[in-house]
Design an enzyme around this catalytic site. Sequence first.
Site, PDB file in Angstrom:
ATOM      1  N   SER A 227      27.686 -33.728  -0.490  1.00 61.78           N
ATOM      2  CA  SER A 227      26.309 -33.772  -0.363  1.00 61.78           C
ATOM      3  C   SER A 227      25.718 -34.750   0.155  1.00 61.78           C
ATOM      4  O   SER A 227      24.716 -34.643   1.142  1.00 61.78           O
ATOM      5  CB  SER A 227      25.622 -34.054  -1.624  1.00 61.78           C
TER       6      SER A 227
ATOM      7  N   LYS B  24      33.111 -33.939 -11.934  1.00 68.12           N
ATOM      8  CA  LYS B  24      31.764 -34.868 -11.027  1.00 68.12           C
ATOM      9  C   LYS B  24      30.343 -34.520 -11.460  1.00 68.12           C
ATOM     10  O   LYS B  24      30.649 -33.438 -11.221  1.00 68.12           O
ATOM     11  CB  LYS B  24      32.009 -35.007  -9.186  1.00 68.12           C
TER      12      LYS B  24
ATOM     13  N   SER C   6      26.495 -35.623 -11.804  1.00 68.98           N
ATOM     14  CA  SER C   6      26.079 -36.446 -11.350  1.00 68.98           C
ATOM     15  C   SER C   6      24.494 -35.728 -11.439  1.00 68.98           C
ATOM     16  O   SER C   6      23.576 -37.180 -11.074  1.00 68.98           O
ATOM     17  CB  SER C   6      25.576 -36.033  -9.139  1.00 68.98           C
TER      18      SER C   6
ATOM     19  N   GLY D 224      28.655 -39.480 -11.108  1.00 64.36           N
ATOM     20  CA  GLY D 224      27.757 -39.608  -9.774  1.00 64.36           C
ATOM     21  C   GLY D 224      26.835 -40.325  -9.410  1.00 64.36           C
ATOM     22  O   GLY D 224      26.727 -40.559  -8.329  1.00 64.36           O
TER      23      GLY D 224
END
Lengths: 299, 299, 299, 299
Positions: free
Chosen positions: D45, D164, D166, D189
């Site tokens: 991202s 992951k 986030s 994250g």
Amino acid sequence: MDLSGIYPALTTPFDADGNFSAQDFKHNLHRYNQTDLAGYVVLGSTGESVLLSDKEMEAILVTAKEAAAPGKRLLAGTGAESTAETIARTKRAASLGYQAALVKTPYYYKPVYKPEVYLTHYRAVADASPIPVLLYSVPQFTGVTLETPEILALSEHPNIIGMKDSSGSVQRTVEVLAGVNGKFQMLTGAASVVVPSLAAGASGAILALASAFPEKCVALYQLYRQKMYDQARELQGKLALASKRVVSEAGIPGVKFVMDLRGYRGGNPRAPMLPLSEHAKAAITKVTASLEPAAAVTG
Amino acid sequence: MDLSGIYPALTTPFDADGNFSAQDFKHNLHRYNQTDLAGYVVLGSTGESVLLSDKEMEAILVTAKEAAAPGKRLLAGTGAESTAETIARTKRAASLGYQAALVKTPYYYKPVYKPEVYLTHYRAVADASPIPVLLYSVPQFTGVTLETPEILALSEHPNIIGMKDSSGSVQRTVEVLAGVNGKFQMLTGAASVVVPSLAAGASGAILALASAFPEKCVALYQLYRQKMYDQARELQGKLALASKRVVSEAGIPGVKFVMDLRGYRGGNPRAPMLPLSEHAKAAITKVTASLEPAAAVTG
Amino acid sequence: MDLSGIYPALTTPFDADGNFSAQDFKHNLHRYNQTDLAGYVVLGSTGESVLLSDKEMEAILVTAKEAAAPGKRLLAGTGAESTAETIARTKRAASLGYQAALVKTPYYYKPVYKPEVYLTHYRAVADASPIPVLLYSVPQFTGVTLETPEILALSEHPNIIGMKDSSGSVQRTVEVLAGVNGKFQMLTGAASVVVPSLAAGASGAILALASAFPEKCVALYQLYRQKMYDQARELQGKLALASKRVVSEAGIPGVKFVMDLRGYRGGNPRAPMLPLSEHAKAAITKVTASLEPAAAVTG
Amino acid sequence: MDLSGIYPALTTPFDADGNFSAQDFKHNLHRYNQTDLAGYVVLGSTGESVLLSDKEMEAILVTAKEAAAPGKRLLAGTGAESTAETIARTKRAASLGYQAALVKTPYYYKPVYKPEVYLTHYRAVADASPIPVLLYSVPQFTGVTLETPEILALSEHPNIIGMKDSSGSVQRTVEVLAGVNGKFQMLTGAASVVVPSLAAGASGAILALASAFPEKCVALYQLYRQKMYDQARELQGKLALASKRVVSEAGIPGVKFVMDLRGYRGGNPRAPMLPLSEHAKAAITKVTASLEPAAAVTG
């Protein structure tokens, strides 16, 4: 005032007629007195405080004070929607011998509860209170969150000594403890993140789960303090799963049911909450059974 | 019981000491009595009911009953978190002569308030109530929404005659009226969508804005009923902008301030709500000035 | 450019290999051409645009342009996350003969998409576009909402002529139309509130439901325009219930399934969307059957 | 495959014309190569992947592979909305020598993305992928959250080796690690909760902040692994405050600006993101200055 350790958020037992049962409440406290719990939170969210009359709240405060062993710290939930009522309840708790007040955020008129409202409210309460005040943010019930800037501003008030954060946000604990000067203490209200919160510098926890599993919650805290991190993490995982099923999903009816299973006096919640279905009882029984050795089903 | 028309959600005026002022409350009602308002909602959210003591609530109910003109329908807000307390308040309102009870959803323990909880709660209240019951969903304050399946199920109870929906969701009104059998009546709580709600079949509206602008709100309703749609839409636009600034953004402090501007007894809100800043007052004065011809600043 | 009327948000049919089927797409358009639909929205959310390659999007734009009857207005969905890509797509649609571009909000980096970002983005697109631009807010997919102040600011751009609002908020339509100067046109994207939106001044609707029930959606619009309000309200209620089940709950797989039922070429959605379960199909078949007389199951 | 350690989510530098600058990208990687970063996440991202063309993505993958020092693990962000496109990207990354794929959740059609959709999508990707797959949940951008039951189900797939997260939810890390069998690895994250996540058993972190402060992020990890908990907690607090201002509030424009301050090639973000205002730059400069000794402003 050192707040470190584990506190159960006490439940309120009702008798067959639906009235507060002082006898059952004392039964629970006498058993808790034999543990290493740091103290008790009386009239918190878990105590169904929003479902109680003024008279019932008075009786519960008086009974807990009488039944608590001398060394246990006593915290009273005194937050009401109105500032004046919050102050009145806080003074009453102080006069009964409670050592600190846990003051949840007002929340009903949330669209106009800007940060200035919370600053003014908590400062008024802390100014008027004879005993130290803890902020209390519990967004899953109130729909509002006390944000870090307000917490930091309020931490400078000499009579505001800490906070119970039930959001489960460990980030909040990190941020607040990085930003405060001095002795402000964070307590988590989420049994799922006790170890991460302690690693972030929290002082302890106030847990609904500790009403049903006081020894387990205390053991979690002690394992961490004794630097037995692997064991702490393992127990944390088990308690997180139990807390999710019992506290987050089943709520007070779930906590009370597990208390019944373990020899405490849980009983039914007050309406509009409904008792657990048989299906939910079976699922919870299974989850909590995994928490303890076969031979040790009593607390 | 036909609920059609416009109802103000009455505010609660306080005197210089912060106590309920029966005199100011009557002053307002006497002026409202001269309008075409259909009736009054007493002890709603706009009445700061969650900030009042039991004694104050009783005084307000008694005073409104005395001051209301004979033809005005009287609706009492009686919803409490506990089912038993809701029933007690509903019975008291009935005994004082109120014609219907407006029962907001319980909301504190929202993670366990599954649909079954709302069905059981409202049925218990409706069974026990001597007067008709209206459901009341106000998610901006409570954080919970009464969904269409529950509303439809409850609409079948003979003592549940309608609903106040303050969510502003016209879709809800469409869905509910498409799904109910018979006479269930919808009232919107959002001044911004009165005309669209009437177009969807709603019976009327309960509005905080009508405490400050009763004639304008009544005119909106009457324009629509008289099929003067273009004029209705034009006035709707103006009231939507005023409502957004005054009610949605400034809340009860805003409503009370505009009441003061227009010759009613608004006054300050109770803490923790704060009075408007001078800046906010100036902005609101400007917005509301645009609602009326220069010479007609009194209601 | 007058946008009034009903537009289907066209679906994208795939063949057995999962590729775009121009043949099936034309089949649908040829049938739609025989109705009073005002035009077509190509490459909207319902067209699975976010699941298509650039090449597929080009083929769909070309095919729709060829297949659409002359009188039908053609709107192309051209919004991409990047401003530059949005401009490129808009120019391409214009060069293919599309009459307006429907530009959904960027949404991925929502924490930094402050109002200024939307103002700058839309002005850049409108400045560069050879054809008029419509704003498009679809919070159920994007998680962001275009708010009234931004809409009003953007409405002053000479090349921004209106907006599709899929939020279902009739309040937004009221606010925007009360605030704009001149000719800004609102189209609702929610089949559940077409009549209330028209009553609020909207010009029409862009509906996924109109891909499956074009005549019903057109009839709803025409009943309202012909001031047959009771019939319009009755049909609105039925379409709201169908839209909830088919569009809101079952999504594109639901819309495509109902198209199949009604003789259009719906077919399967592209993965990760899954085809409807048999259980869901049965439920939807039942809901939609209630919409039409027994003998009229084909469009 | 052991994922432990700290990974920067690489930014994408653009030249004066707004095109990807391979030169600047290599400049950054060459400096990162000299640190103890465990590897790199390319096209995450933070890399503005949703704003890039296919051709740009290819160039970035190739360049990173060339520039990365041999010991650094290479993870490619390959998640697209469509399952087929996700698989194609994953295969391409594998063929270029990437060691694992980071696959974010599809999110656009969220109302119909039930758990079964995520299970089917991820299993299809993992079945087809020549390299191990990591789940990636980033609700602040996508508006969807991968929940624990789905994560646990997917953890049983032999080619899904970790996640992951986030969201910043340390509770998720606790729950997942308590529920998985075997080797599933969690990476956070969120720079604000690295230490609490490690205490919960996480293997490391993928951080936007590590693009600007690689040494600080590595130091945090190493202090924890070396059991220097007090120092780790102190640094965690500082990094949490910096991350909040730079990453959470200012986003990619903030990260790139701090990179510029510290001698990396940050540059401007791609539109619709806007460069930081001068005011924001000043505030961020102040915050980040507090992170390092006066003499050590270069990385």
